[in-house]
Design an enzyme around this catalytic site. Structure first.
Site, PDB file in Angstrom:
ATOM      1  CB  CYS A 306      64.528  43.938  14.083  1.00 13.31           C
ATOM      2  SG  CYS A 306      64.386  42.140  14.019  1.00 13.31           S
ATOM      3  CB  CYS A 309      61.083  43.452  15.997  1.00  9.36           C
ATOM      4  SG  CYS A 309      62.606  42.936  16.815  1.00  9.36           S
TER       5      CYS A 309
END
Length: 386
Positions: A306, A309
């Site tokens: 991600c 993230c």
């Protein structure tokens, strides 16, 4: 015949669009637009909604060829978007072919589930009624369509879009699988270059862009993005980051067995620090069951692939260093793949990353509500609630 890469042209010839995409890989958007209009004439149209699509219309004008433009009016667009539509029509002397959702379907949805059901059970149902079905009707009258998709728009769904392809989802005028061709002239163009082109050509743009909006959809489902956020974070922000599609480009989303969020082996691990505890499923289950913890716990639910993230990794590690030995354990739990449903049901996972604070005595974890993931914001959250 493989309908995914080949369709039959008017003259009976079979065109291999996978090969054509390779030939056009280094072509300019103007060359690609010219080729698309030349091949399909009045049977192709530009799908228009935002900044990239104004660029498409400008490229179409520059070819000197006639072109068609259609747009989906969901009934929930921003006023600024409607003003953009009007400005574009006047600038180019065209009439946009508007497609509207079925009134009976909209009425049933709103009466049964309310005006904002998508915040509770996801945007797909509303988008299906207001966007996908009207699009399906529009495309049934065409043999090809032109979109403003770019590879850099959405890391999870658009990174591999080709210049041209047989549409994997929708049917065209002749009906059946493989009857519609989809052109993406801006696939290899970066967003900054699109905006340079728009400014250079002095074309109309949506006034919302000046207010921090980048990717603009319906009013309830679109918001400005913060500095450093990816443009698609402003769309359906309450949902999983990988699924930033409304269904118009559903073919971009891979099946679950090869989905972006199930890439376990080839993705480099993140949040690696001696101050960040790695929790297993059993470990986080035990944490949720405790009622009197010796220390508070801050846990990030993440997926290493991600980009959001990855963007907060440095801040989270710095925060862990600052909290070391101060009564707060900092941890991570990988919540994609097989753990995703568990995380959704038991850990309040909405999109990645989700940050939870387990106070010493509170029975339920407190979800960090902000998009601000810098050290100071996270530290304030911890200090006020632990």
């Amino acid at each position: 015949m493989n309908f995914v890469t080949e369709v039959e042209e008017k003259g009976g010839e079979v065109e291999d669009f996978e090969q054509l995409a390779k030939k056009l890989e280094d072509a300019s958007p103007l060359e690609i637009m010219d080729k698309a209009l030349e091949k399909f004439g009045d049977d192709i149209a530009i799908a228009f909604s935002g900044a990239e699509d104004v660029a498409l219309i400008e490229y179409a004008r520059l070819t000197g060829k006639p072109f068609r433009v259609f747009s989906l009016d969901t009934g929930r667009l921003n006023p600024e978007t409607y003003r953009l539509f009007d400005a574009v029509e006047k600038q180019y002397g065209i009439r946009i072919e508007y497609m509207f959702p079925d009134a009976v379907e909209v009425q049933a949805l709103v009466r049964n589930k309310g005006l904002f059901s998508f915040y509770e059970d996801g945007h797909q149902e509303c988008c299906r009624v207001r966007k996908v079905r009207p699009l399906r009707r529009a495309l049934k009258g065409l043999k090809a369509w032109i979109t403003g998709q770019r590879k850099d728009q959405s890391p999870g769904t658009r990174s591999e879009i080709p210049i041209v392809q047989v549409d994997p989802v929708f049917e065209g005028l002749d009906g059946g699988a493989g009857s519609l061709v989809k052109w993406n002239p801006l696939a290899n163009v970066e967003g900054a270059d699109v905006w340079t082109f728009l400014r250079t050509m002095d074309v109309p743009v949506n006034a919302l862009h000046a207010q921090g909006y980048v990717s603009i959809g319906c009013e309830p489902c679109t918001r400005p993005v913060l500095p450093g956020q990816h443009e698609r974070e402003g769309r359906w922000w309450w949902e999983d980051a990988k699924a930033k599609e409304c269904g118009l480009h559903k073919g971009n989303i891979k099946e679950e067995d090869g989905a972006v969020d199930s890439k376990p082996a080839a993705v480099q691990e993140i949040f690696e620090s001696n101050n960040v505890v790695t929790l297993s499923k059993e470990g986080i289950e035990n944490l949720t069951k405790l009622r009197n913890r010796k220390e508070a716990w801050l846990v990030v639910l993440y997926a290493p692939w991600c980009p959001f993230c990855q963007a907060m990794e440095a801040s989270y590690i710095e925060l862990a260093e600052k909290l070391a030995g101060k009564g707060v354990k900092v941890a991570k739990f990988r919540a994609d793949g097989e753990q995703k449903e568990f995380a959704k049901q038991e850990l309040q996972l909405g999109s990645f990353p989700t940050i939870l604070l387990f106070p010493k005595s509170a029975p339920r974890a407190i979800k960090y509500p902000s998009e601000h993931r810098d050290v100071d914001s996270l530290m304030s959250f911890v200090n006020l609630l632990r």
